[in-house]
Scaffold this motif. Structure first.
Motif, PDB file in Angstrom:
ATOM      1  N   ALA A  42       0.807  -1.223   0.000  1.00  0.00           N
ATOM      2  CA  ALA A  42       0.000   0.000   0.000  1.00  0.00           C
ATOM      3  C   ALA A  42       0.841   1.274   0.000  1.00  0.00           C
ATOM      4  O   ALA A  42       0.400   2.304  -0.518  1.00  0.00           O
ATOM      5  CB  ALA A  42      -0.930  -0.004   1.212  1.00  0.00           C
ATOM      6  N   HIS A  43       2.037   1.205   0.592  1.00  0.00           N
ATOM      7  CA  HIS A  43       2.789   2.446   0.792  1.00  0.00           C
ATOM      8  C   HIS A  43       4.253   2.373   0.376  1.00  0.00           C
ATOM      9  O   HIS A  43       4.905   3.416   0.293  1.00  0.00           O
ATOM     10  CB  HIS A  43       2.738   2.858   2.280  1.00  0.00           C
ATOM     11  N   GLN A  44       4.808   1.202   0.125  1.00  0.00           N
ATOM     12  CA  GLN A  44       6.250   1.062  -0.035  1.00  0.00           C
ATOM     13  C   GLN A  44       6.664   0.920  -1.498  1.00  0.00           C
ATOM     14  O   GLN A  44       6.161   0.064  -2.217  1.00  0.00           O
ATOM     15  CB  GLN A  44       6.763  -0.151   0.740  1.00  0.00           C
ATOM     16  N   THR A  45       7.584   1.764  -1.945  1.00  0.00           N
ATOM     17  CA  THR A  45       8.165   1.643  -3.280  1.00  0.00           C
ATOM     18  C   THR A  45       9.226   0.546  -3.281  1.00  0.00           C
ATOM     19  O   THR A  45      10.027   0.440  -2.347  1.00  0.00           O
ATOM     20  CB  THR A  45       8.805   2.978  -3.711  1.00  0.00           C
ATOM     21  N   TYR A  46       9.235  -0.264  -4.325  1.00  0.00           N
ATOM     22  CA  TYR A  46      10.283  -1.275  -4.504  1.00  0.00           C
ATOM     23  C   TYR A  46      11.278  -0.762  -5.533  1.00  0.00           C
ATOM     24  O   TYR A  46      10.921  -0.030  -6.468  1.00  0.00           O
ATOM     25  CB  TYR A  46       9.702  -2.605  -4.991  1.00  0.00           C
ATOM     26  N   VAL A  47      12.528  -1.182  -5.392  1.00  0.00           N
ATOM     27  CA  VAL A  47      13.576  -0.828  -6.341  1.00  0.00           C
ATOM     28  C   VAL A  47      14.111  -2.120  -6.952  1.00  0.00           C
ATOM     29  O   VAL A  47      14.438  -3.066  -6.238  1.00  0.00           O
ATOM     30  CB  VAL A  47      14.719  -0.047  -5.664  1.00  0.00           C
ATOM     31  N   VAL A  48      14.185  -2.150  -8.282  1.00  0.00           N
ATOM     32  CA  VAL A  48      14.769  -3.286  -8.986  1.00  0.00           C
ATOM     33  C   VAL A  48      16.105  -2.822  -9.546  1.00  0.00           C
ATOM     34  O   VAL A  48      16.160  -1.968 -10.427  1.00  0.00           O
ATOM     35  CB  VAL A  48      13.864  -3.794 -10.124  1.00  0.00           C
ATOM     36  N   GLY A  65      24.868  -3.126 -13.875  1.00  0.00           N
ATOM     37  CA  GLY A  65      24.649  -1.885 -14.610  1.00  0.00           C
ATOM     38  C   GLY A  65      25.112  -0.631 -13.924  1.00  0.00           C
ATOM     39  O   GLY A  65      24.685   0.460 -14.288  1.00  0.00           O
ATOM     40  N   ALA A  66      25.971  -0.754 -12.909  1.00  0.00           N
ATOM     41  CA  ALA A  66      26.588   0.410 -12.268  1.00  0.00           C
ATOM     42  C   ALA A  66      25.563   1.431 -11.813  1.00  0.00           C
ATOM     43  O   ALA A  66      25.658   2.607 -12.100  1.00  0.00           O
ATOM     44  CB  ALA A  66      27.603   1.057 -13.208  1.00  0.00           C
ATOM     45  N   GLY A  67      24.552   0.977 -11.082  1.00  0.00           N
ATOM     46  CA  GLY A  67      23.565   1.887 -10.535  1.00  0.00           C
ATOM     47  C   GLY A  67      22.259   1.936 -11.304  1.00  0.00           C
ATOM     48  O   GLY A  67      21.319   2.609 -10.873  1.00  0.00           O
ATOM     49  N   GLU A  68      22.164   1.250 -12.436  1.00  0.00           N
ATOM     50  CA  GLU A  68      20.926   1.235 -13.206  1.00  0.00           C
ATOM     51  C   GLU A  68      19.832   0.558 -12.387  1.00  0.00           C
ATOM     52  O   GLU A  68      20.053  -0.492 -11.783  1.00  0.00           O
ATOM     53  CB  GLU A  68      21.158   0.472 -14.511  1.00  0.00           C
ATOM     54  N   HIS A  69      18.640   1.159 -12.365  1.00  0.00           N
ATOM     55  CA  HIS A  69      17.567   0.600 -11.566  1.00  0.00           C
ATOM     56  C   HIS A  69      16.211   1.058 -12.087  1.00  0.00           C
ATOM     57  O   HIS A  69      16.114   1.999 -12.874  1.00  0.00           O
ATOM     58  CB  HIS A  69      17.722   0.996 -10.091  1.00  0.00           C
ATOM     59  N   VAL A  70      15.178   0.364 -11.636  1.00  0.00           N
ATOM     60  CA  VAL A  70      13.795   0.701 -11.949  1.00  0.00           C
ATOM     61  C   VAL A  70      13.045   0.814 -10.632  1.00  0.00           C
ATOM     62  O   VAL A  70      13.199  -0.040  -9.752  1.00  0.00           O
ATOM     63  CB  VAL A  70      13.137  -0.386 -12.833  1.00  0.00           C
ATOM     64  N   PRO A  82      13.737  -4.932 -17.689  1.00  0.00           N
ATOM     65  CA  PRO A  82      14.500  -5.327 -18.877  1.00  0.00           C
ATOM     66  C   PRO A  82      15.827  -6.011 -18.604  1.00  0.00           C
ATOM     67  O   PRO A  82      16.510  -6.415 -19.541  1.00  0.00           O
ATOM     68  CB  PRO A  82      14.739  -3.982 -19.571  1.00  0.00           C
ATOM     69  N   PHE A  83      16.234  -6.161 -17.340  1.00  0.00           N
ATOM     70  CA  PHE A  83      17.580  -6.647 -17.040  1.00  0.00           C
ATOM     71  C   PHE A  83      17.653  -8.169 -17.115  1.00  0.00           C
ATOM     72  O   PHE A  83      16.702  -8.867 -16.772  1.00  0.00           O
ATOM     73  CB  PHE A  83      18.014  -6.206 -15.640  1.00  0.00           C
ATOM     74  N   GLU A  84      18.808  -8.691 -17.534  1.00  0.00           N
ATOM     75  CA  GLU A  84      19.030 -10.133 -17.513  1.00  0.00           C
ATOM     76  C   GLU A  84      19.183 -10.643 -16.087  1.00  0.00           C
ATOM     77  O   GLU A  84      18.708 -11.726 -15.748  1.00  0.00           O
ATOM     78  CB  GLU A  84      20.270 -10.496 -18.335  1.00  0.00           C
ATOM     79  N   PHE A  85      19.891  -9.889 -15.261  1.00  0.00           N
ATOM     80  CA  PHE A  85      20.058 -10.225 -13.852  1.00  0.00           C
ATOM     81  C   PHE A  85      19.558  -9.049 -13.039  1.00  0.00           C
ATOM     82  O   PHE A  85      19.966  -7.907 -13.288  1.00  0.00           O
ATOM     83  CB  PHE A  85      21.519 -10.536 -13.533  1.00  0.00           C
ATOM     84  N   SER A  86      18.653  -9.296 -12.107  1.00  0.00           N
ATOM     85  CA  SER A  86      18.040  -8.217 -11.336  1.00  0.00           C
ATOM     86  C   SER A  86      18.042  -8.548  -9.857  1.00  0.00           C
ATOM     87  O   SER A  86      18.113  -9.707  -9.459  1.00  0.00           O
ATOM     88  CB  SER A  86      16.587  -7.992 -11.786  1.00  0.00           C
ATOM     89  N   ARG A  87      17.944  -7.493  -9.060  1.00  0.00           N
ATOM     90  CA  ARG A  87      17.797  -7.644  -7.615  1.00  0.00           C
ATOM     91  C   ARG A  87      16.645  -6.753  -7.163  1.00  0.00           C
ATOM     92  O   ARG A  87      16.726  -5.529  -7.256  1.00  0.00           O
ATOM     93  CB  ARG A  87      19.082  -7.257  -6.894  1.00  0.00           C
ATOM     94  N   ILE A  88      15.544  -7.379  -6.723  1.00  0.00           N
ATOM     95  CA  ILE A  88      14.452  -6.614  -6.131  1.00  0.00           C
ATOM     96  C   ILE A  88      14.849  -6.285  -4.703  1.00  0.00           C
ATOM     97  O   ILE A  88      15.173  -7.177  -3.919  1.00  0.00           O
ATOM     98  CB  ILE A  88      13.135  -7.405  -6.136  1.00  0.00           C
ATOM     99  N   VAL A  89      14.812  -5.008  -4.342  1.00  0.00           N
ATOM    100  CA  VAL A  89      15.153  -4.582  -2.991  1.00  0.00           C
ATOM    101  C   VAL A  89      13.857  -4.219  -2.278  1.00  0.00           C
ATOM    102  O   VAL A  89      13.164  -3.279  -2.667  1.00  0.00           O
ATOM    103  CB  VAL A  89      16.130  -3.400  -2.998  1.00  0.00           C
ATOM    104  N   PRO A  93      27.346   0.543  -6.895  1.00  0.00           N
ATOM    105  CA  PRO A  93      26.723   1.626  -7.656  1.00  0.00           C
ATOM    106  C   PRO A  93      26.751   2.976  -6.976  1.00  0.00           C
ATOM    107  O   PRO A  93      26.639   4.004  -7.643  1.00  0.00           O
ATOM    108  CB  PRO A  93      25.284   1.138  -7.854  1.00  0.00           C
ATOM    109  N   HIS A  94      26.896   3.006  -5.647  1.00  0.00           N
ATOM    110  CA  HIS A  94      26.913   4.286  -4.937  1.00  0.00           C
ATOM    111  C   HIS A  94      28.301   4.600  -4.373  1.00  0.00           C
ATOM    112  O   HIS A  94      28.424   5.443  -3.486  1.00  0.00           O
ATOM    113  CB  HIS A  94      25.881   4.263  -3.814  1.00  0.00           C
ATOM    114  N   ALA A  95      29.305   3.957  -4.904  1.00  0.00           N
ATOM    115  CA  ALA A  95      30.669   4.179  -4.417  1.00  0.00           C
ATOM    116  C   ALA A  95      31.106   5.614  -4.694  1.00  0.00           C
ATOM    117  O   ALA A  95      30.763   6.191  -5.736  1.00  0.00           O
ATOM    118  CB  ALA A  95      31.628   3.200  -5.094  1.00  0.00           C
TER     119      ALA A  95
END
Length: 257
Positions: A70-76, A81-86, A98-105, A164-166
């Motif tokens: 209801a309230h929380q945004t997810y980040v993929v 991709g050096a910081g690329e995310h959705v 669109p990523f071949e390898f992804s991490r849902i946070v 990605p945030h180095a």
């Protein structure tokens, strides 16, 4: 034939036997996840995760994510991709990834829980477009044999290596990193090449312009952001940092800078 592999966050059981369960989805199949999901779903036992947190749907070489919270945004994230995310907003249904390898946070209380998703290797068009006439002018003209490209690669390296945030390296750290390929590198020569790149990539006007324009703040950050967004530097390009010094000059008259 399975197209999508989902690996849930590590749990106490995973740590005990070093095995993490995998869910394999064929095209058209769905996988619900959350704190309380029906049988066949992916349970995530954390009080900060919604009962029905989301759903993954396989579509051949890509997949979609529905955010049922209801309230929380997810980040993929794209770990390659050096910081690329959705970002997938609360209530968003079937957001394509669109990523071949992804991490849902998944933000869960004070934790960030990773759900890894593997899609099949993507297919790409081979060869030219077959059209006659003049070739299309490149959007960014970079010569990978020049020293300015080695400087750009050194600036991008920390984020291309999976952080990605180095923080970006200082000029002195870039000088040290370029030592194997460019023993004569100095702070002045590296800074000159950074300024040259800012003009070459049109982040600031050249010195011959009538109006100098505003000062470019965060020059290194702007260069790295542009290079990583448009794949001007990839992880494979980092080989220039260890190669023998065969690079040409950054610009005429700058062979030793």
């Amino acid at each position: 034939m399975y197209s999508i592999i989902v690996v849930p966050p590590p749990s106490t059981e995973d740590r005990s036997d070093h095995v993490r369960r995998q869910f394999r989805l064929a095209p058209g199949e769905r996988l619900a996840f959350g704190r309380a999901v029906p049988g066949g779903g992916l349970p995530i036992r954390h009080e900060g995760v919604s009962r029905r947190a989301g759903e993954i749907t396989a579509h051949g070489t890509f997949w979609t994510l529905s955010n049922l919270s209801a309230h929380q945004t997810y980040v993929v994230e794209n770990p390659e991709g050096a910081g690329e995310h959705v970002k997938v907003a609360p209530g968003r249904l079937d957001a394509p990834v669109p990523f071949e390898f992804s991490r849902i946070v998944l933000p869960a209380g004070g934790d960030l829980l990773p759900v890894e998703v593997w899609a099949p290797r993507h297919d790409y068009l081979r060869g030219g477009d077959g059209a006659d006439g003049e070739p299309t002018a490149p959007a960014f003209s970079l010569d990978r044999t020049k020293r300015y490209f080695a400087v750009l690669a050194a600036l991008c390296e920390p984020r291309l290596r999976g952080a990605p945030h180095a923080p970006l390296p200082t000029v002195a750290e870039v000088v040290d990193r370029l030592g194997p390929a460019w023993p004569a590198a100095s702070r002045a020569s590296v800074q000159w090449n950074i300024d040259y790149l800012a003009v070459k990539l049109r982040l600031k006007p050249g010195p011959d312009c009538a109006e100098a324009g505003p000062r470019l703040n965060g020059k290194k950050e702007s260069l790295v952001s542009l290079a990583l967004r448009f794949d001007l530097v990839r992880e494979d390009d980092l080989v220039v940092l260890a190669a023998p010094s065969r690079a040409g000059a950054a610009a005429p008259g700058q062979a030793d800078r």
